[in-house]
Design an enzyme around this catalytic site. Structure first.
Site, mmCIF file in Angstrom:
data_model
loop_
_atom_site.group_PDB
_atom_site.id
_atom_site.type_symbol
_atom_site.label_atom_id
_atom_site.label_comp_id
_atom_site.label_asym_id
_atom_site.label_seq_id
_atom_site.Cartn_x
_atom_site.Cartn_y
_atom_site.Cartn_z
ATOM 1 N N GLY A 12 0.890 -1.096 0.263
ATOM 2 C CA GLY A 12 0.147 0.255 -0.088
ATOM 3 C C GLY A 12 0.718 1.177 -0.010
ATOM 4 O O GLY A 12 2.206 1.190 0.003
ATOM 5 N N TYR A 143 -15.094 3.754 8.248
ATOM 6 C CA TYR A 143 -13.653 3.619 8.322
ATOM 7 C C TYR A 143 -13.248 4.314 9.630
ATOM 8 O O TYR A 143 -12.562 3.878 10.611
ATOM 9 C CB TYR A 143 -12.951 4.457 7.234
ATOM 10 C CG TYR A 143 -11.364 4.732 7.457
ATOM 11 C CD1 TYR A 143 -10.455 3.726 7.729
ATOM 12 C CD2 TYR A 143 -11.172 6.155 7.493
ATOM 13 C CE1 TYR A 143 -9.265 3.837 7.568
ATOM 14 C CE2 TYR A 143 -9.579 6.190 7.710
ATOM 15 C CZ TYR A 143 -8.911 5.216 7.574
ATOM 16 O OH TYR A 143 -7.313 5.364 7.469
HETATM 17 C C1 AKB Z 1 -8.559 8.846 4.268
HETATM 18 O O1 AKB Z 1 -8.657 9.732 3.573
HETATM 19 O O2 AKB Z 1 -9.299 8.107 4.237
HETATM 20 C C2 AKB Z 1 -7.128 8.418 4.988
HETATM 21 C C3 AKB Z 1 -7.142 9.153 6.096
HETATM 22 C C4 AKB Z 1 -7.156 10.484 6.481
HETATM 23 O O3 AKB Z 1 -7.086 8.180 7.033
HETATM 24 N N1 AKB Z 1 -6.087 9.111 3.950
#
Ligand code: AKB
Length: 317
Positions: A12, A143
């Site tokens: 990654g 996330y």
């Molecule tokens: C995203 O944009 O999802 C990542 C992060 C800020 O964790 N780059």
């Protein structure tokens, strides 16, 4: 004796450069790179490599046993934009891979873990400016939820079982080697590539959206400094706030235009705008600065200079 390190998700954006740096420090044979497939041939051929699905506990365990691994960097994850498209997959990968390495450490199979968190743990109710280390975290993305919950589990495993797990809330990371994939901050990498390749860029965030960002070299330095810091100096076992630069699409456009006067930008915000609007615009990282002497080296101008120089070499060798 040097550490024996496993990097999960080595192909990654961050994993690629972390692997190279750790091999420089610890020796190529002491750093095992792994990923779910062999998509990055230069990395696969640059030293020991194993195919590992981060969701497979036995695959991680066997690799740790076979290579006498003591330290794991778990870099595999689905990021904010992809997570919104595939919520259950994001939950499955982001949480189960973390439990696998935490449980290996709890069982004594490994000694130290790095697991990345993110500014995505914050949400619309978080103070947006100079976001403190300890504050309201009500993330609105899958996330962000996985990162917030993951932080709680890291702290729990440290308190309850003495697991030495360390983490950073990464801002958006900008680099010229490997592309990011599936994040909301990805525009800040794409814009440099498009500036060199096409002389124009259509940005998926609006021009005044300010977000915390960092050049890759700083992100790698922070990660390694945190992992090398004496355990007793660390007061945070969830994840450290970390900051370097905050800028908007308009700021980065102007910084590129100083080098490429004909560069043009248009703005066409999509679903990622709502994600960006829920995140802080700047971060207070005074705890990281105090605990392990964090200090960034790159501002926007220094980063733009390196990005354009390296990408010119890549596209017009
Ligand atoms: C995203 O944009 O999802 C990542 C992060 C800020 O964790 N780059």
């Amino acid at each position: 004796m040097s550490s024996k390190i496993l990097i999960i998700g080595a192909c990654g954006q961050i994993g690629t450069e972390l692997t190279a740096k750790l091999r420089e420090i610890h020796g190529v044979d002491n750093v095992i790179a792994s990923d779910i497939n062999t998509r990055k041939l230069d990395l696969v051929n640059s030293g020991p490599f194993e195919i590992i699905d981060a969701k497979n506990f036995n695959a991680i365990k066997d690799c740790c046993k076979n290579h006498n691994i003591d330290t794991v960097y778990l870099m595999a994850a689905l990021l904010s934009a992809t997570g919104e498209k595939y919520p259950m997959e994001a939950w499955d990968l982001n949480m189960n891979s973390l439990f696998h390495v935490l449980n290996l450490a709890k069982g004594g199979n490994i000694k130290k873990i790095f697991w990345p968190s993110s500014i995505a743990v914050f949400g619309p109710t978080t103070p947006r400016e100079n976001t403190p280390q300890h504050t309201i975290c009500e993330p609105t993305t899958v996330y962000g939820i996985t990162k917030q919950v993951g932080e709680r589990w890291c702290e729990y495993y440290n308190n309850k079982y003495g697991v030495d797990v360390r983490s950073i809330r990464y801002p958006g990371i900008i680099s010229h080697k490997a592309m990011p994939g599936g994040g909301t901050t990805d525009y800040a990498v794409e814009i440099y590539h498009e500036a060199i390749k096409n002389g124009s860029y259509e940005c998926f965030l609006s021009e005044n959206t300010s977000l915390p960002m960092m050049f890759m070299e700083d992100a790698i330095k922070a990660t390694i400094n945190l992992m090398e810091a004496p355990s007793e100096q660390l007061t945070i076992r969830s994840a450290y706030n970390l900051s370097a630069i905050s800028f908007t699409p308009k700021d980065i456009f102007e910084s590129i235009k100083n080098h490429l006067p004909d560069f043009e930008i248009t703005y066409n915000p999509d679903f990622r705008q709502a994600i960006a609007d829920s995140w802080p615009s700047s971060i207070d990282d005074s705890v990281a600065r105090k605990d392990w002497n964090w200090k960034e080296s790159f501002n926007l101008e220094a980063m733009t200079t390196v990005m354009l120089k390296e990408l010119k070499k890549k596209y017009n060798p």
